[in-house]
Motif scaffolding. Structure first.
Motif, short mmCIF file in Angstrom:
data_model
loop_
_atom_site.label_atom_id
_atom_site.label_comp_id
_atom_site.label_asym_id
_atom_site.label_seq_id
_atom_site.Cartn_x
_atom_site.Cartn_y
_atom_site.Cartn_z
N GLY A 46 -23.69 -22.16 60.50
CA GLY A 46 -24.58 -22.31 59.09
C GLY A 46 -23.95 -23.58 58.25
O GLY A 46 -22.81 -23.75 58.45
N ILE A 47 -24.91 -24.10 57.56
CA ILE A 47 -24.54 -25.39 56.77
C ILE A 47 -24.14 -24.58 55.35
O ILE A 47 -25.33 -24.09 54.77
N VAL A 48 -22.99 -25.07 55.08
CA VAL A 48 -22.59 -24.42 53.69
C VAL A 48 -22.96 -25.35 52.48
O VAL A 48 -23.48 -24.71 51.33
N ASP A 49 -22.86 -26.72 52.80
CA ASP A 49 -23.04 -27.46 51.49
C ASP A 49 -23.47 -28.77 51.76
O ASP A 49 -22.64 -29.59 52.57
N VAL A 50 -24.70 -29.37 51.62
CA VAL A 50 -24.97 -30.87 52.04
C VAL A 50 -24.83 -31.55 50.56
O VAL A 50 -25.45 -31.17 49.76
N VAL A 59 -19.74 -27.56 56.87
CA VAL A 59 -20.75 -26.94 57.91
C VAL A 59 -19.81 -26.00 58.74
O VAL A 59 -18.55 -26.24 58.99
N LEU A 60 -20.48 -24.83 59.02
CA LEU A 60 -19.52 -24.07 59.86
C LEU A 60 -19.61 -24.38 61.19
O LEU A 60 -20.66 -24.90 61.86
N ALA A 61 -18.41 -24.35 62.23
CA ALA A 61 -18.33 -24.75 63.26
C ALA A 61 -19.30 -24.45 64.30
O ALA A 61 -19.63 -25.20 65.45
#
Ligand SMILES: Cc1cc2nc3c(=O)[nH]c(=O)nc-3n(C[C@H](O)[C@H](O)[C@H](O)COP(=O)(O)OP(=O)(O)OC[C@H]3O[C@@H](n4cnc5c(N)ncnc54)[C@H](O)[C@@H]3O)c2cc1C
Lengths: 336, 432
Positions: A46-50, A59-61
């Motif tokens: 999942g992408i946490v914060d751009v 980003v989660l690995a």
């Protein structure tokens, strides 16, 4: 957060852990070996914060590189991880430490990571580095984790540096000598030489790309393909020795593509013995070959890890019980 | 104190320290601002100033091997005739050593686009804490195993001593332009910084100076900085000519959109150098108004610059201190300077209180303790502000892996009690 805690609890309870990503790089490193039960663990996705105005992304690995690339592209940005297969996970690419083909201009993979969160062999969640683009607070855990093959921790979350995508990026080809190209072009993104021709990737303002291409009579072309073959590897050698290495590789049943100025040489073969011969050629030039695919009988690294005593102590600092990817990165036993 | 002349002599000195169980501290030029090279207790100080030879410059491959005592600026000077330069350019570059730069992972104005020291160090021949000489990293792009080179860079002498260093040199850019933008408010200048980055432009350098320091510098150098500006931005772009031209106009546009009063583009190299001379003389200029200053170093996300700069002013004002800001705005790296006269009674308490408040404000805004000066002694005890006990324990174990003896620059970087379960009582006679 809870997904990360889940990973931590699994590691804590397990006797031995194999960390899995998308399986696109599973030819890299030695097989995981353990006598007892093996628990498979994967990082959450999942992408946490751009943060486009900051040029960072958290980003989660377990996120596929393709998803990350798509999220950044919405803001006209990129993170040049550039794995061959974009289904690869961010964590998997970082753990394998294989830099992409644009390293000449954009630097190695290890320079892209600002912060890491890992689950250590004891199941602790440890953070290193920091979220800002510049930071010297504490030791550089992010770089240490890149290329650690999952033996120091399960990378669960990272903050990566991003960059604006160049206005233009175009491939050209030429028969000009690679050394001359390197001397005359200003920071090209890639010079991929196969012994006869060089594929050149130029990035930047369209007018500059055109002008450089005209200056050297470069001919537009498609991107080069990596050398084919079921058995593949990458040689790492001092860039100045690529010419001498090429002379040796010419006599072998392999195809190859050298990243001029970097020192990475991609090698492909239909016969595993030929890949071994390429490794021999590499070591004659002071380099080494990392097996990337096929050649199951070939030693994955072909070179003992240097400073084995120090390496072993570093590994034990993060994974004292040797639970994480046991056997993946062989470190010679140290005589004491 | 000893002055080795070769890596073997460093190794011999470390070996003697080890046998006698005496701690040792590496020291380059001693310009470090976090106290990393400050002797604590009675250690052996190993000074690298006699190891100042550039061993090799490979122009075709753009690699230089240097001894640790080589002065940063001397390396770029030696490569100039080859059309190459060493990118990290700390403001102290006339004095600081490459070994010290490796020790602190130093940065500089031109590290915005090209990265700080770690991105430029290919290999380090180090003397480990037991005197063993070994190579970390290498000239080949990858080495099997962990990136111990990356780990060593920035370790402030706590993981051993660099005795030989291979660095990457970069080709000089074909086109360089330097701009000076001036603003009626700090907020407008800070918003322009974020705006430039958000517009997809990564300049080679992007520095900010606020009103007090701008005026001071102008009196000192006469670079033509506007004396009535509340803030100025010094921006450099470099590369191929068309891209550079597009970035110059893009930056001008962003600046004007945010209310820049003037956008001055240096006409020639002489004017460019004059503009940079202003920036580089900032610290020297301060001596004209006060005998002492305390230079801080912290980083915030560049999107938070506006609010954090306002906080910095409030904090300084609350302690009745003059603060000046001259810093690497492009990467959010603040350098608030507290200016004072140390003879004033009670002043140090106020300076420390303000400094502490500034660092905390940066951390609260999502920032970190240091962008380039390091942790050393100065910020050691603030580490728990950004790392929890498990993080610190992992760092302590990593350090112990490099230095099981604990003799390499002890008391620096990690606070006492970092190892989980470690006693926090200070041993007899140590300096706290
Ligand atoms: C006016 C001024 C401006 C400055 N501007 C900047 C700037 O723009 N950017 C920036 O990053 N810094 C800046 N600094 C800080 C300082 O110059 C840097 O930290 C520099 O890298 C220190 O180099 P040095 O040779 O003086 O090292 P020292 O101060 O002698 O040592 C610094 C640290 O490195 C360790 N060390 C020294 N040599 C070695 C070695 N061979 N191997 C391992 N460890 C070693 C020491 O133990 C110590 O922990 C500035 C300082 C001043 C006074």
């Amino acid at each position: 957060m809870s997904a990360i805690e889940d990973v931590a609890r699994s590691v804590e309870r397990a006797a031995a852990v194999e960390i899995t990503g998308a399986g696109t790089h599973c030819g890299i490193g030695a097989p995981v070996v353990t006598e007892g039960p093996l628990t498979r663990v994967a990082a959450p996705a999942g992408i946490v914060d751009v943060q486009p105005a900051d040029m960072t992304v958290r980003v989660l690995a377990g996120t596929p590189v393709a998803s990350l690339a798509a999220a950044l592209a919405e803001h006209g940005q990129e993170c040049p991880l550039d794995p061959e297969d974009a289904r690869a996970t961010v964590g998997g690419v970082l753990a394998c430490g294989v830099s992409g083909p644009r390293r000449l201009r954009h630097g190695p993979l290890r320079d892209a990571v600002l912060e890491v969160r890992v689950v250590t062999g004891e199941g602790r969640v440890v953070r290193g580095g920091g979220p800002t683009v510049k930071n010297v607070t504490g030791y550089d855990l992010p770089r240490l984790l890149v290329g650690s093959h999952g033996t120091l921790g399960v990378v669960v979350e990272v903050v990566l540096r991003t960059q604006p995508r160049a206005e233009t990026g175009r491939w050209f080809t030429t028969t000009a000598a690679p050394g001359e190209l390197r001397a005359r072009l200003y920071r090209p993104a890639c010079l991929a030489w196969d012994g006869a021709r060089t594929h050149v990737l130029l990035e930047g303002h369209a007018a500059d790309v055109d002008a450089e291409a005209r200056m050297l009579d470069l001919v537009p072309t498609a991107s080069p393909s990596r050398p084919p073959g079921a058995h593949r590897g990458r040689i790492s050698v001092e860039a100045r020795r690529i010419g001498a290495l090429a002379t040796r590789l010419r006599d072998l049943e392999v195809t190859w593509l050298a990243e001029v100025g970097v020192g990475t040489v991609h090698v492909g073969a239909t016969d595993p013995g030929a890949l071994d011969a390429a490794r021999f050629a590499a070591s004659a030039e002071g380099g080494w070959l990392l097996r990337e695919a096929g050649a199951p009988d070939l030693d994955p690294f072909g070179l003992p890890v240097p400073n084995s005593a120090l390496h072993e102590r570093v590994r034990a600092a993060f994974d004292p019980l040797g639970k994480l990817n046991p056997g993946r990165l062989p470190i010679a036993q140290v005589q004491t | 104190m000893c002055f080795p002349e070769s890596i073997e002599e460093i190794s011999a000195a470390v070996g003697i320290a080890c046998r006698h169980r005496v701690p040792f501290v590496a020291r380059g030029s001693g310009t470090g601002l976090a106290g990393g090279a400050t002797p604590v207790g009675d250690p052996l100080v190993i000074v690298t100033t006699r190891m100042n030879r550039i061993l090799e410059i490979d122009a075709a491959d753009r690699v230089a091997w240097v001894e640790p005592g080589v002065c940063n600026l001397d390396l770029s000077r030696s490569a100039r005739h080859l059309g190459l330069h060493y990118a990290p350019d700390p403001s102290s570059q006339q004095a600081c050593s490459i070994g010290g730069n490796v020790g602190t992972n130093a940065g500089g104005p031109h590290c915005l686009r090209d990265g700080v020291t770690s991105a430029h160090v290919l290999a380090v021949d180090v003397v480990l804490a037991d005197g063993v000489i070994t190579r970390l990293g290498g000239l080949a792009p990858d080495t099997p195993g962990y990136d111990l080179r990356g780990c060593f860079v920035g370790s402030e002498g706590t993981m051993g001593i660099a005795g030989r260093i291979a660095v990457r040199l970069l080709p000089d850019p074909p086109a360089v332009r330097t701009l000076l933008l001036d603003f009626a408010s700090v907020a407008a200048a800070a918003a322009t910084v974020s705006g430039i980055i958000a517009a997809g432009i990564v300049p080679a350098a992007l520095e900010m100076m606020d009103a007090p320091i701008t005026r001071l510098v102008e009196d000192f150098v006469g670079a033509g900085y506007p004396r009535d500006a509340e803030a100025v931005l010094l921006v450099e772009v470099s590369g191929l000519p068309e891209g550079v031209a597009a970035e110059v106009s893009g930056i001008g546009q962003v600046g004007r959109d945010h209310g820049a009063r003037h956008v001055r583009v240096a006409a020639d190299d002489a004017e460019r150098e004059l503009l940079w001379k202003g920036r580089k003389s900032a610290f020297g200029a301060i001596a004209r108004i006060a005998p002492d200053y305390y230079l801080h170093d912290a980083v915030v996300p560049r999107t938070r610059l506006v609010e954090v700069l306002a906080r910095v002013r409030e904090i300084a004002a609350a302690q009745d201190l003059l603060v000046m800001n001259v810093f690497h705005a492009g990467d959010g790296n603040l350098h608030p300077l507290l200016v004072f006269d140390a003879r004033e009674p009670g002043i140090w308490e106020r300076v420390h209180a303000a400094g502490n408040g500034i660092v905390r404000a940066c951390v609260e805004a999502g920032g970190v303790l240091s962008g380039e000066h390091g942790i050393g002694l100065e910020k050691r005890d603030l580490m728990p502000l950004v790392f929890d006990p498990d993080d610190l324990d992992a760092q302590a174990r990593l350090r112990d892996a490099f230095d099981p003896s604990g003799l390499a620059n002890p008391e620096k970087v990690l606070p006492r009690g970092s190892r989980c379960g470690e006693a926090t009582r200070a041993p007899e006679g140590t300096w706290v």
